[in-house]
Enzyme design. Structure first.
Site, PDB file in Angstrom:
ATOM      1  N   CYS A 154       0.806  -1.225   0.000  1.00 57.07           N
ATOM      2  CA  CYS A 154       0.000   0.000   0.000  1.00 57.07           C
ATOM      3  C   CYS A 154       0.838   1.274   0.000  1.00 57.07           C
ATOM      4  CB  CYS A 154      -0.959  -0.001   1.192  1.00 57.07           C
ATOM      5  SG  CYS A 154      -2.113  -1.390   1.181  1.00 57.07           S
TER       6      CYS A 154
ATOM      7  N   HIS B 249      -3.435   7.247   1.816  1.00 63.47           N
ATOM      8  CA  HIS B 249      -3.797   5.910   1.348  1.00 63.47           C
ATOM      9  C   HIS B 249      -5.192   5.597   1.860  1.00 63.47           C
ATOM     10  CE1 HIS B 249      -4.033   1.692   0.689  1.00 63.47           C
ATOM     11  NE2 HIS B 249      -3.833   1.376   1.946  1.00 63.47           N
TER      12      HIS B 249
ATOM     13  N   ASN C 198     -10.000  -0.212  -0.620  1.00 61.25           N
ATOM     14  CA  ASN C 198      -8.540  -0.145  -0.541  1.00 61.25           C
ATOM     15  C   ASN C 198      -7.955  -0.730  -1.824  1.00 61.25           C
ATOM     16  OD1 ASN C 198      -5.811  -0.499  -0.010  1.00 61.25           O
ATOM     17  ND2 ASN C 198      -6.122  -1.291   2.064  1.00 61.25           N
TER      18      ASN C 198
END
Length: 323
Positions: free
Chosen positions: A113, A250, A280
């Site tokens: 990520c 993020h 996500n």
């Protein structure tokens, strides 16, 4: 004069297939209310069976190049941040390079990520040391391919997508008034491997494997680490938190976004949020959110923007940019 890396164009791509929380409730024991309350996610995009990570990356790259007004001849570096490459090798970036007919060099970065911040920082290094003048930095993921669709704790959290930026060398005065990347910090801690990982790989199991996560522990570390790395880039530049125009985090969990902003006194309306619609998307989440905020006019030239992320590894990092 100082060489800076300025973002001159953004692009994004999301697969056409939208899967809502109600759709997932038909597959696993969950509900829209349960998912929204814990994550803020309402839907996610899932790649078609014949769509690969390089396909998503290519589409986002084309849009970023169009926005920047550059051609393949202008690009001399491509970095793709991804944890879900098309193949074990070659790098997904080289497949994108071939489709774009770009010369120069191309490679992948794998920091899950945090991948986009890692890739952007790496491109900045190549630009500042003169090895590249114009770089294409892409975050692209097909995380749906590594999810255990019977694990309701994880399969509801992720989606697929790609975002890209064109970064170009510009001359600055070496002050915080320069446009471009002003500071970046990267970190990792391999001792936390077991908290967020994929239980497969060519060397270990000869399989792709599935994502496994200890959600509460990841949340706890994320809140602490993200606050710490934001403080670092602010200290590096002497910029105060009150001067931040936009936080582009993020997009992992709405609660993490809210908690991080609150720690710095950043108003919720200065936080770019896409997690409700994208879920996500790992390395793709920051460039997807950034592209949306640039194209809808929220982010304007001269704005102070912070990009930050934490991912498996653990890895985490932040970049402070004057747009």
């Amino acid at each position: 004069m100082t060489v800076r890396s300025r973002i001159i164009g953004c692009g994004s791509y999301l697969p056409a297939n939208v899967v809502t929380n109600d759709d997932l409730a038909k597959r696993v024991d969950t509900s829209d209310e349960w998912i929204v309350a814990r994550t803020g996610i309402r839907q996610r995009h899932i790649a078609a069976d014949d769509e690969t990570t390089s396909d998503l990356a290519y589409e986002a790259a084309v849009k970023a190049m169009e926005h920047a007004g550059v051609t393949a001849e202008d690009i001399d570096l491509i970095i793709v941040a991804t944890a879900t490459p098309d193949n074990t090798f070659p790098a997904t970036a080289t497949k994108v390079q071939n489709r774009l007919s770009v010369k120069g060099f191309a490679f992948d970065v794998q920091a899950v990520c945090s991948g986009f911040v890692y890739a952007l920082t790496t491109a900045d290094m190549y630009i500042r040391n003169g090895q590249a003048k114009t770089a294409l930095v892409i975050g692209a993921e097909t995380f749906s391919r590594i999810l255990d669709w019977e694990d309701r704790r994880t399969c509801v959290l992720f989606g697929d997508g790609a975002g890209a930026v064109v970064v170009q060398a510009v001359e600055g005065k070496g002050t915080i008034d320069d446009q471009g990347i002003l500071a970046s910090r990267l970190h990792s801690d391999g001792s936390k491997y077991e908290l967020l990982y994929v239980d497969g790989g060519p060397s270990q199991t000869q399989t792709v494997g599935h994502l496994r996560m200890e959600g509460q522990e990841v949340f706890r570390h994320a809140v602490t680490n993200l606050a710490s790395v934001i403080r670092e880039v602010l200290a590096d530049t002497g910029i105060d938190a009150s001067e931040i125009d936009w936080l582009v985090p993020h997009q992992a969990n709405r609660r993490i976004l809210d908690s991080t902003a609150k720690k710095f006194g950043i108003s919720p309306d200065k936080v770019v949020v896409t997690v409700d619609r994208h879920a996500n998307t790992s390395a793709a989440s920051i460039p997807l959110a950034l592209s949306e905020a640039v194209h809808d006019g929220r982010i304007q030239r001269g704005d102070i923007v912070i990009l930050e992320a934490m991912g498996g590894g653990f890895t985490w990092g932040a970049s402070l940019v004057r747009w």
